[in-house]
Scaffold this active site. Sequence first.
Site, PDB file in Angstrom:
ATOM      1  N   CYS A  50      79.562  90.465  52.602  1.00 15.53           N
ATOM      2  CA  CYS A  50      79.456  90.576  51.273  1.00 15.53           C
ATOM      3  C   CYS A  50      78.963  89.358  50.835  1.00 15.53           C
ATOM      4  O   CYS A  50      78.297  89.297  49.919  1.00 15.53           O
ATOM      5  CB  CYS A  50      80.674  90.902  50.497  1.00 15.53           C
ATOM      6  SG  CYS A  50      82.153  90.047  50.915  1.00 15.53           S
ATOM      7  N   ARG A  52      77.201  86.836  52.912  1.00 15.66           N
ATOM      8  CA  ARG A  52      76.206  86.449  53.605  1.00 15.66           C
ATOM      9  C   ARG A  52      75.403  87.300  54.488  1.00 15.66           C
ATOM     10  O   ARG A  52      75.974  88.295  54.911  1.00 15.66           O
ATOM     11  CB  ARG A  52      76.784  85.210  54.532  1.00 15.66           C
ATOM     12  CG  ARG A  52      77.280  85.608  55.843  1.00 15.66           C
ATOM     13  CD  ARG A  52      77.794  84.434  56.762  1.00 15.66           C
ATOM     14  NE  ARG A  52      79.123  83.655  56.060  1.00 15.66           N
ATOM     15  CZ  ARG A  52      78.906  82.414  55.574  1.00 15.66           C
ATOM     16  NH1 ARG A  52      77.499  81.808  56.163  1.00 15.66           N
ATOM     17  NH2 ARG A  52      79.623  81.736  55.218  1.00 15.66           N
TER      18      ARG A  52
END
Length: 418
Positions: A50, A52
């Site tokens: 969420c 990267r």
Amino acid sequence: MSLLTIGINHNTAPLALREKVAFGPEKLQDALKQLRMHNGVEGSVILSTCNRTELYCEVKPALKDQLIHWLSEFHQVDSQELNPSIYIHEEQEAIRHLMRVCCGLDSLILGEPQILGQVKQAYSESRELEAIDSSVDKLFQKAFSVAKRVRTETEIGGNAVSVAYAACTLAKHIFESLSDSTVLLVGAGETIELVARHLAANGCKHMMVANRTRERAMTLAQEFDAQVLRLQEIPDYLAQADIVITSTASPLPIIGKGMVEKAIKTRRYQPMLIVDIAVPRDVEAEVSEVNDVYLYSVDDLQSIVDSNIEQRKLEAIQAEAIVDEESTSFINWVRSLQAVDSIRDYRNSANQIREELLNKSLQALSSGGDPEKVLYELSYKLTNKLIHIPTRALQVAAEQGEPAKLAIIRQTLGLDDL
């Protein structure tokens, strides 16, 4: 070939953009196959969370722009929107970046341990699809060992830095064993769900969930084998709770002083911990006046979290030093591999010269030659053959006025040690 990292993360891109370039399970397999078939890409791992999306590859250096273009095309995101958020790391910086990610040094929450599991999962998925080569494989194995070393030698992950985790840590300090404690969770939102996960991870087996909506409480209760209560039933079950953690959106307190006094009396004054994470409060402030009750508010927990964040920052200094040391060691090993072919070729050339002259010497001996003379000629010719090319290199460097090159050749031949 070069080790390369291309990505975006919470520091460079907003959530809306990170969502656009995330590799869900349905996309990941196809993406890895495309990278594996890409000319010039030897090995690759895709890390998508969420916070990267990152590509770790061994590639030809000229492929950087092509891979950025591929990322944009694969997700059908305009390159003008994506490119300003992209970062690129090469060679040692790529190695160092992966090690920092695995250690939680590049995370939104400094030192958080979940990222290491996510990196390991990404690595495993690439291995299963045969998308990695030996260099990428060794890089990730090394990064995992560095993360283990950092966790062993520092306290980077040893302090609670979320309110939910702080609540559980507090409970562990007050009660000897969470496995023997009964916990009442009031509310069923995201915070309470996170608290329940922390409690379960620390051995808590007895939970009750009280919520205004029974359906939401049921979902949470089924996952943790907890008992479901209505908010109105809290007074009837409060005495059974050793620990109460509450986080609802109620505008008025749900648990009052009289309710707690009655519960403590029923418990025969066994201690009770109440952690009120809600804003506004779910528990009347006067409850703190009740003997044998330990009441903590969200402000109390936040002060613990703030102190622990500062402690993690101190531990991060040591962790960064370990990463710098390990990344330097690894890149030196990678660079040493570049000499393997040259060393093999040089050794083969020398052995070829030796075998050629040795065969001539053996033939001379078998023909009745004087052994002393044969050995003398062998040593003389072998020496001349082996030093011919280095001697010529010294001459050329001197003739062309290249003192730096001359110094390197002298150092290589060990002449400076004489």
